[in-house]
Structures are given as C-alpha cells and as structure tokens.
Design an enzyme around this catalytic site. Structure first.
Site, mmCIF file in Angstrom:
data_model
loop_
_atom_site.group_PDB
_atom_site.id
_atom_site.type_symbol
_atom_site.label_atom_id
_atom_site.label_comp_id
_atom_site.label_asym_id
_atom_site.label_seq_id
_atom_site.Cartn_x
_atom_site.Cartn_y
_atom_site.Cartn_z
ATOM 1 N N ASP A 198 -2.326 -23.072 66.805
ATOM 2 C CA ASP A 198 -3.165 -22.524 65.761
ATOM 3 C C ASP A 198 -4.159 -21.618 66.386
ATOM 4 O OD1 ASP A 198 -1.413 -23.653 63.676
ATOM 5 O OD2 ASP A 198 -2.839 -25.348 63.788
ATOM 6 N N SER A 229 -5.630 -18.375 56.990
ATOM 7 C CA SER A 229 -5.366 -17.404 58.209
ATOM 8 C C SER A 229 -3.947 -17.128 58.493
ATOM 9 C CB SER A 229 -6.115 -17.918 59.494
ATOM 10 O OG SER A 229 -7.312 -18.179 59.070
ATOM 11 N N HIS A 244 -1.773 -20.451 58.364
ATOM 12 C CA HIS A 244 -2.343 -21.769 58.694
ATOM 13 C C HIS A 244 -3.439 -22.034 57.394
ATOM 14 C CE1 HIS A 244 -4.146 -25.126 60.776
ATOM 15 N NE2 HIS A 244 -5.237 -24.806 60.601
ATOM 16 N N ASN A 273 2.269 -17.067 62.014
ATOM 17 C CA ASN A 273 1.978 -18.144 61.291
ATOM 18 C C ASN A 273 0.974 -18.088 60.218
ATOM 19 O OD1 ASN A 273 2.279 -21.227 60.774
ATOM 20 N ND2 ASN A 273 0.492 -21.517 62.068
HETATM 21 C C1 GAR Z 1 1.196 -24.099 53.283
HETATM 22 O O1 GAR Z 1 -0.305 -24.211 52.846
HETATM 23 C C2 GAR Z 1 0.724 -23.526 54.863
HETATM 24 O O2 GAR Z 1 -0.405 -23.025 55.135
HETATM 25 C C3 GAR Z 1 0.784 -24.973 55.303
HETATM 26 O O3 GAR Z 1 1.782 -25.727 54.745
HETATM 27 C C4 GAR Z 1 1.959 -25.209 53.433
HETATM 28 C C5 GAR Z 1 3.394 -25.299 53.238
HETATM 29 O O4 GAR Z 1 3.533 -24.789 51.709
HETATM 30 N N1 GAR Z 1 1.003 -24.859 56.798
HETATM 31 C C6 GAR Z 1 0.577 -25.809 57.903
HETATM 32 O O5 GAR Z 1 -0.163 -26.642 57.544
HETATM 33 C C7 GAR Z 1 1.050 -25.539 59.391
HETATM 34 N N2 GAR Z 1 0.361 -26.224 60.169
HETATM 35 P P1 GAR Z 1 4.829 -23.747 51.326
HETATM 36 O O6 GAR Z 1 6.039 -24.725 52.097
HETATM 37 O O7 GAR Z 1 5.036 -24.032 49.863
HETATM 38 O O8 GAR Z 1 4.723 -22.570 51.743
#
Ligand code: GAR
Length: 195
Positions: free
Chosen positions: A145, A136, A109, A107
């Site tokens: 997480d 991370s 995060h 994942n």
């Molecule tokens: C990213 O910033 C990722 O790190 C976050 O959502 C966004 C997705 O963007 N993830 C979380 O918050 C997980 N809990 P993307 O769809 O453009 O990759």
C-alpha cells in the site's frame, strides 16, 4: 485500447464499476477477471457480462506464494494485459510478481494513504477520531500500500459511525474514483486527482 486484467477476491463491486465504465469511448477494455477464490461472487458477475474469468485458488499452494503466483501469472500472461487492476484482491504479492508488472499495476485501498496501510482501515479511522476518511488508488510497488498515489476521494466520519457504515460511505466513492483514475492512467496520465 489498452487491455486490462482485474484481480478480485470477493464481490467485485469495484471490478464492476471499472467494467461498466469501459464503454466504446474508453481507452481500455477488460480482458480478464481473475480471483484467488473460486467462490468469489465477482467471477460470476464478470462471466455474466461476457468477460473471460479465471479462478486460481491460493489454498492448495499453502505458504508457497511464488507457486501460487506462477499459476496466476500463467493465466494473466495468456490474456496479455497492458494494465492490471487489483480490486479488493486480498493476497499479498511478492516483489518478483510486482516487478513483472511495475508501472502497469494499480490498487484501490480504503484509506487516505499514507494513513492506514493494511487491514481494518475503517475501524482504525474511527478509533483515531478522524474527521475524514476515504480511499486511494495507487501504483503497486514492493512496499505494501506504498506506491505513488494517483487519486483520492474523501468522506466525512459521522458521529456514531460503525466501521460498516463508514465502509459503505467509502465504497460509493471507490466506485467513482477507480474508474476516473483508470481512464487517465490508460491514456498515460499519472497526475493525481482528488474527488
Ligand atoms: C474495497 O473496499 C477495497 O477498497 C478493499 O476491499 C473492498 C473490496 O470490495 N480493498 C482492500 O482492503 C485491499 N487491501 P469489492 O470486492 O466490492 O470491490
């Protein structure tokens, strides 16, 4: 090559960064992009690149996470992935689903774990007055997480940053970090990296 399935909920910019890195020299290749929202923009982007996609809408299942996961698992299992990458996948997974893929699921995060598990990480870092923030990549375990961290990238928090400003700065690093970790992970290397 290792077979990689990528789970998304939104635009899928991290998914695209992973897919773009998986060229001919890469130890892995994308076999499926799946989303819990049929409207997730990343699905069309993946399909446009010729990658198999699946939409498993979580909403008809209501509070029954296990039933949603059974439907998702059916699509996943059919793609026979060796590795699952969560990339902006915004559904909490049950311990049963996680144990099925434990040691094979990553994942990303948007915080420097163990700081700021959960949501609103950028606002929380600003609120706390942190000088540094980041992202991370970690192995997914039953603790939200909370699994072993395989890589981190740092950015400064600048005076006057809004959560959106900071999120954009972190996202650029996410697009570098996740492909770097996946490359190593696909070759069996779990030693943590810092970008
Ligand atoms: C990213 O910033 C990722 O790190 C976050 O959502 C966004 C997705 O963007 N993830 C979380 O918050 C997980 N809990 P993307 O769809 O453009 O990759």
């Amino acid at each position: 090559p290792k077979r990689v399935a990528i789970l998304i909920s939104g635009g899928g910019s991290n998914m695209l960064a992973l897919v773009r890195d998986m060229g001919p020299d890469h130890p892995a290749r994308p076999v499926l992009v799946a989303a819990n929202d049929p409207a997730a923009g990343g699905l069309a982007r993946a399909a446009g690149l010729g990658i198999a996609t699946a939409a498993v809408d979580h909403r008809p299942f209501g509070k029954d996470r296990a039933a949603f996961e059974a439907a998702l698992s059916a699509r996943l299992e059919a793609a026979r992935p060796d590795i699952i990458c969560l990339a902006g996948f915004m559904r909490i997974l049950t311990p049963g689903f996680i144990s099925r893929w434990e040691g094979r699921m990553l994942n990303i995060h948007p915080s420097l774990l163990p700081k700021y598990r959960g949501l609103h990480t950028h606002a929380r870092a600003i609120e706390a007055g942190d000088a540094e923030h980041g992202c991370s990549v970690h192995e997914v375990t039953a603790e939200l997480d909370g699994g072993p961290v395989l890589g981190q990238a740092r950015v400064p928090v600048l005076p006057g940053d809004t959560p959106d400003d900071l999120a954009a700065r972190v996202l650029e690093k996410e697009h570098l970090l996740y492909p770097a970790v996946l490359r190593r992970f696909a070759m069996g290397d779990r030693r943590p990296i810092q970008l």
